[in-house]
Design a protein around this motif. Structure first.
Motif, PDB file in Angstrom:
ATOM      1  N   ALA A   1      35.926  -8.835  -4.423  1.00  0.00           N
ATOM      2  CA  ALA A   1      35.488 -10.031  -5.145  1.00  0.00           C
ATOM      3  C   ALA A   1      34.004  -9.910  -5.480  1.00  0.00           C
ATOM      4  CB  ALA A   1      35.743 -11.272  -4.309  1.00  0.00           C
ATOM      5  N   TYR A   2      33.664 -10.253  -6.704  1.00  0.00           N
ATOM      6  CA  TYR A   2      32.279 -10.180  -7.160  1.00  0.00           C
ATOM      7  C   TYR A   2      31.863 -11.507  -7.785  1.00  0.00           C
ATOM      8  CZ  TYR A   2      32.519  -5.104  -6.576  1.00  0.00           C
ATOM      9  OH  TYR A   2      32.653  -3.840  -6.053  1.00  0.00           O
ATOM     10  N   VAL A   3      30.558 -11.790  -7.721  1.00  0.00           N
ATOM     11  CA  VAL A   3      29.975 -12.994  -8.318  1.00  0.00           C
ATOM     12  C   VAL A   3      28.936 -12.555  -9.343  1.00  0.00           C
ATOM     13  CG1 VAL A   3      28.656 -15.091  -7.908  1.00  0.00           C
ATOM     14  CG2 VAL A   3      30.340 -14.340  -6.220  1.00  0.00           C
ATOM     15  N   PHE A   4      28.997 -13.142 -10.542  1.00  0.00           N
ATOM     16  CA  PHE A   4      28.079 -12.770 -11.620  1.00  0.00           C
ATOM     17  C   PHE A   4      27.371 -14.005 -12.177  1.00  0.00           C
ATOM     18  CE2 PHE A   4      31.533  -9.692 -11.610  1.00  0.00           C
ATOM     19  CZ  PHE A   4      30.847  -8.484 -11.610  1.00  0.00           C
ATOM     20  N   THR A   5      26.133 -13.806 -12.603  1.00  0.00           N
ATOM     21  CA  THR A   5      25.374 -14.802 -13.356  1.00  0.00           C
ATOM     22  C   THR A   5      24.641 -14.095 -14.481  1.00  0.00           C
ATOM     23  OG1 THR A   5      23.514 -14.605 -11.817  1.00  0.00           O
ATOM     24  CG2 THR A   5      25.044 -16.446 -11.456  1.00  0.00           C
ATOM     25  N   VAL A   6      24.191 -14.872 -15.466  1.00  0.00           N
ATOM     26  CA  VAL A   6      23.471 -14.328 -16.614  1.00  0.00           C
ATOM     27  C   VAL A   6      22.232 -15.187 -16.863  1.00  0.00           C
ATOM     28  CG1 VAL A   6      23.615 -13.689 -19.059  1.00  0.00           C
ATOM     29  CG2 VAL A   6      25.662 -13.577 -17.618  1.00  0.00           C
ATOM     30  N   ARG A   7      21.112 -14.545 -17.216  1.00  0.00           N
ATOM     31  CA  ARG A   7      19.884 -15.244 -17.590  1.00  0.00           C
ATOM     32  C   ARG A   7      19.428 -14.746 -18.954  1.00  0.00           C
ATOM     33  NH1 ARG A   7      15.696 -15.198 -12.571  1.00  0.00           N
ATOM     34  NH2 ARG A   7      14.827 -16.958 -13.745  1.00  0.00           N
ATOM     35  N   ALA A   8      18.879 -15.649 -19.756  1.00  0.00           N
ATOM     36  CA  ALA A   8      18.337 -15.287 -21.070  1.00  0.00           C
ATOM     37  C   ALA A   8      16.836 -15.035 -20.945  1.00  0.00           C
ATOM     38  CB  ALA A   8      18.596 -16.401 -22.077  1.00  0.00           C
ATOM     39  N   ARG A   9      16.328 -14.112 -21.746  1.00  0.00           N
ATOM     40  CA  ARG A   9      14.906 -13.776 -21.747  1.00  0.00           C
ATOM     41  C   ARG A   9      14.382 -13.866 -23.177  1.00  0.00           C
ATOM     42  NH1 ARG A   9      15.482  -8.998 -20.083  1.00  0.00           N
ATOM     43  NH2 ARG A   9      15.349  -8.004 -22.122  1.00  0.00           N
ATOM     44  N   ASP A  10      13.199 -14.512 -23.367  1.00  0.00           N
ATOM     45  CA  ASP A  10      12.640 -14.601 -24.714  1.00  0.00           C
ATOM     46  C   ASP A  10      11.695 -13.443 -24.999  1.00  0.00           C
ATOM     47  OD1 ASP A  10      10.181 -15.202 -23.548  1.00  0.00           O
ATOM     48  OD2 ASP A  10      10.255 -17.341 -24.032  1.00  0.00           O
ATOM     49  N   ALA A  11      11.128 -13.448 -26.212  1.00  0.00           N
ATOM     50  CA  ALA A  11      10.290 -12.331 -26.640  1.00  0.00           C
ATOM     51  C   ALA A  11       9.022 -12.202 -25.810  1.00  0.00           C
ATOM     52  CB  ALA A  11       9.937 -12.491 -28.119  1.00  0.00           C
ATOM     53  N   ASP A  12       8.592 -13.285 -25.156  1.00  0.00           N
ATOM     54  CA  ASP A  12       7.404 -13.252 -24.307  1.00  0.00           C
ATOM     55  C   ASP A  12       7.730 -12.865 -22.869  1.00  0.00           C
ATOM     56  OD1 ASP A  12       5.640 -14.005 -26.365  1.00  0.00           O
ATOM     57  OD2 ASP A  12       6.204 -16.111 -26.113  1.00  0.00           O
ATOM     58  N   GLY A  13       8.992 -12.554 -22.619  1.00  0.00           N
ATOM     59  CA  GLY A  13       9.387 -12.138 -21.280  1.00  0.00           C
ATOM     60  C   GLY A  13       9.741 -13.262 -20.347  1.00  0.00           C
ATOM     61  N   ARG A  14       9.739 -14.515 -20.836  1.00  0.00           N
ATOM     62  CA  ARG A  14      10.097 -15.635 -19.972  1.00  0.00           C
ATOM     63  C   ARG A  14      11.592 -15.666 -19.735  1.00  0.00           C
ATOM     64  NH1 ARG A  14       5.976 -18.983 -23.262  1.00  0.00           N
ATOM     65  NH2 ARG A  14       7.634 -18.887 -24.806  1.00  0.00           N
ATOM     66  N   LEU A  15      11.953 -15.850 -18.487  1.00  0.00           N
ATOM     67  CA  LEU A  15      13.364 -15.917 -18.102  1.00  0.00           C
ATOM     68  C   LEU A  15      13.801 -17.362 -17.949  1.00  0.00           C
ATOM     69  CD1 LEU A  15      13.852 -13.126 -15.407  1.00  0.00           C
ATOM     70  CD2 LEU A  15      15.050 -13.316 -17.593  1.00  0.00           C
ATOM     71  N   GLY A  16      14.961 -17.672 -18.514  1.00  0.00           N
ATOM     72  CA  GLY A  16      15.545 -18.982 -18.301  1.00  0.00           C
ATOM     73  C   GLY A  16      16.260 -19.040 -16.961  1.00  0.00           C
ATOM     74  N   PRO A  17      16.825 -20.186 -16.627  1.00  0.00           N
ATOM     75  CA  PRO A  17      17.551 -20.326 -15.360  1.00  0.00           C
ATOM     76  C   PRO A  17      18.847 -19.553 -15.390  1.00  0.00           C
ATOM     77  CG  PRO A  17      17.882 -22.255 -16.711  1.00  0.00           C
ATOM     78  CD  PRO A  17      16.881 -21.411 -17.443  1.00  0.00           C
ATOM     79  N   PRO A  18      19.399 -19.241 -14.232  1.00  0.00           N
ATOM     80  CA  PRO A  18      20.685 -18.535 -14.213  1.00  0.00           C
ATOM     81  C   PRO A  18      21.818 -19.436 -14.676  1.00  0.00           C
ATOM     82  CG  PRO A  18      20.011 -19.116 -11.989  1.00  0.00           C
ATOM     83  CD  PRO A  18      18.851 -19.455 -12.874  1.00  0.00           C
ATOM     84  N   SER A  19      22.816 -18.817 -15.238  1.00  0.00           N
ATOM     85  CA  SER A  19      24.038 -19.535 -15.594  1.00  0.00           C
ATOM     86  C   SER A  19      24.778 -19.945 -14.323  1.00  0.00           C
ATOM     87  CB  SER A  19      24.940 -18.623 -16.424  1.00  0.00           C
ATOM     88  OG  SER A  19      25.434 -17.552 -15.610  1.00  0.00           O
ATOM     89  N   ARG A  20      25.845 -20.696 -14.498  1.00  0.00           N
ATOM     90  CA  ARG A  20      26.697 -20.968 -13.348  1.00  0.00           C
ATOM     91  C   ARG A  20      27.334 -19.669 -12.880  1.00  0.00           C
ATOM     92  NH1 ARG A  20      32.328 -21.467 -14.397  1.00  0.00           N
ATOM     93  NH2 ARG A  20      32.859 -21.298 -16.615  1.00  0.00           N
ATOM     94  N   GLU A  21      27.659 -19.610 -11.614  1.00  0.00           N
ATOM     95  CA  GLU A  21      28.290 -18.421 -11.062  1.00  0.00           C
ATOM     96  C   GLU A  21      29.743 -18.318 -11.515  1.00  0.00           C
ATOM     97  OE1 GLU A  21      27.936 -18.697  -6.843  1.00  0.00           O
ATOM     98  OE2 GLU A  21      25.855 -17.986  -6.820  1.00  0.00           O
ATOM     99  N   VAL A  22      30.165 -17.100 -11.830  1.00  0.00           N
ATOM    100  CA  VAL A  22      31.577 -16.850 -12.117  1.00  0.00           C
ATOM    101  C   VAL A  22      32.047 -15.722 -11.201  1.00  0.00           C
ATOM    102  CG1 VAL A  22      31.516 -17.648 -14.495  1.00  0.00           C
ATOM    103  CG2 VAL A  22      30.970 -15.269 -14.006  1.00  0.00           C
TER     104      VAL A  22
END
Length: 324
Positions: A95-116
């Motif tokens: 079993a594995y848990v994954f999340t995704v975060r978006a990054r803008d052109a300035d390198g700022r990371l958004g919050p993680p998505s919900r876990e799947v």
């Protein structure tokens, strides 16, 4: 009749306004980081791989890329133009848990998505037999930006785990082994496309490609066919001297989850809805406050944000009257 303005709503929970519950980023710089990706799904592609998908974050956020995490560990960097990835070299029956975060052109990371979560199937010893080629592949365009594909189930001595959909030579999607249809969105108007389907088993044996399906999308501006919510219903309801609008609809089919909608009232956007948890795949519903005056006539329609980050077509328009 006088139009009654609809007040803004703020509902931070399972169903939220798209502009609510914002994230300010973690770097203290001016501006804000991208929002959390929605519609994240994970499905085993074989005993050693999982296909992770998410909805593209709005282009206005200036997303340059995505980071995919397995548990707390970043495992993949994905360009901003893509919103899916195959995570490989995994262990069978795990079993594995994954999340995704978006990054803008300035390198700022958004919050993680919900876990799947996804669990890889058991490995099959000495399995070198690939599934049969998927037969009966059919397709049709639905307007200028979407295509529906279907095929007959492939066979395998140990069982088909997933199907890979290719556009030309590029894999663009993957679905579970029990699924024999999908909808591809994000296509361009007046463009010719070629699609094939391959079956995959738990040992990562891949079938020969199916016959090629060649489709040409409709020219001109998007007409909304195939990407609009269907079965749209609207009814005015009165309660304790106030009027509410009750809506229901069936989400459009797409290559991913539909998590965000825009409701348009009297020709103007009234609110945007975002499902923070599991988005409905069958019938969806929502209610909001209209005002207290009787006899006010409203026109309402709804559209969905597709997994590729673009807006789909509007539903049929309905008319309601308060206190009627």
């Amino acid at each position: 009749m006088r139009r009654v303005p609809v007040p803004a709503l703020l509902l931070c929970g399972t169903l939220t306004l798209a502009v609510s519950c914002g994230w300010g980023g973690d770097d203290g710089e001016t501006g804000s980081a991208p929002g959390a990706p929605t519609g994240v799904t994970a499905a085993a592609g074989s005993a050693t791989s999982v296909h992770v998908m998410w909805n593209a974050v709005s282009a206005e956020a200036g997303v340059s890329g995505y980071e995919v995490y397995r548990g707390p560990t970043k495992i993949k960097d994905v360009p901003g133009s893509e919103h899916m990835v195959d995570v490989t070299r995994l262990r069978p029956s795990t079993a594995y848990v994954f999340t995704v975060r978006a990054r803008d052109a300035d390198g700022r990371l958004g919050p993680p998505s919900r876990e799947v979560r996804a669990t890889t199937p058991a490995a099959v010893a000495a399995d070198r037999s690939a599934p049969s080629r998927p037969d009966g592949v059919r397709g049709r365009t639905t307007g200028s930006r979407a295509a529906q594909l279907s095929w007959e189930a492939a066979t395998d001595d140990r069982g088909v785990v997933s199907y890979d959909i290719h556009q030309g030579d590029t894999k663009i999607h993957s679905v579970g082994g029990t699924q024999t249809a999908t909808v591809v969105t994000g296509l361009r108007p007046g463009t010719r496309y070629s699609f094939t389907v391959r079956a995959r088993d738990a040992a990562d044996n891949v079938s020969p490609a199916s016959a090629v399906v060649r489709l040409t999308t409709a020219p001109g501006d998007e007409d909304g066919r195939g990407t609009a919510p269907t079965g749209f219903r609207a009814a005015a309801r009165s309660e304790a001297g106030a009027h509410y609008l009750d809506l229901s609809w069936v989400p459009p089919r797409a290559d991913g989850e539909i998590t965000e909608y825009e409701i348009q009232l009297d020709g103007r956007p009234a609110t945007s809805l975002v499902w923070g948890g599991t988005a409905p795949r069958g019938k969806a519903s929502y209610s909001f406050y209209l005002g207290r005056e009787d006899g006010v006539r409203h026109r309402v329609r709804i559209r969905a944000k597709l997994p590729d980050g673009t807006w789909g077509g509007f539903s049929a328009e309905r008319t309601v009257t308060t206190g009627g």
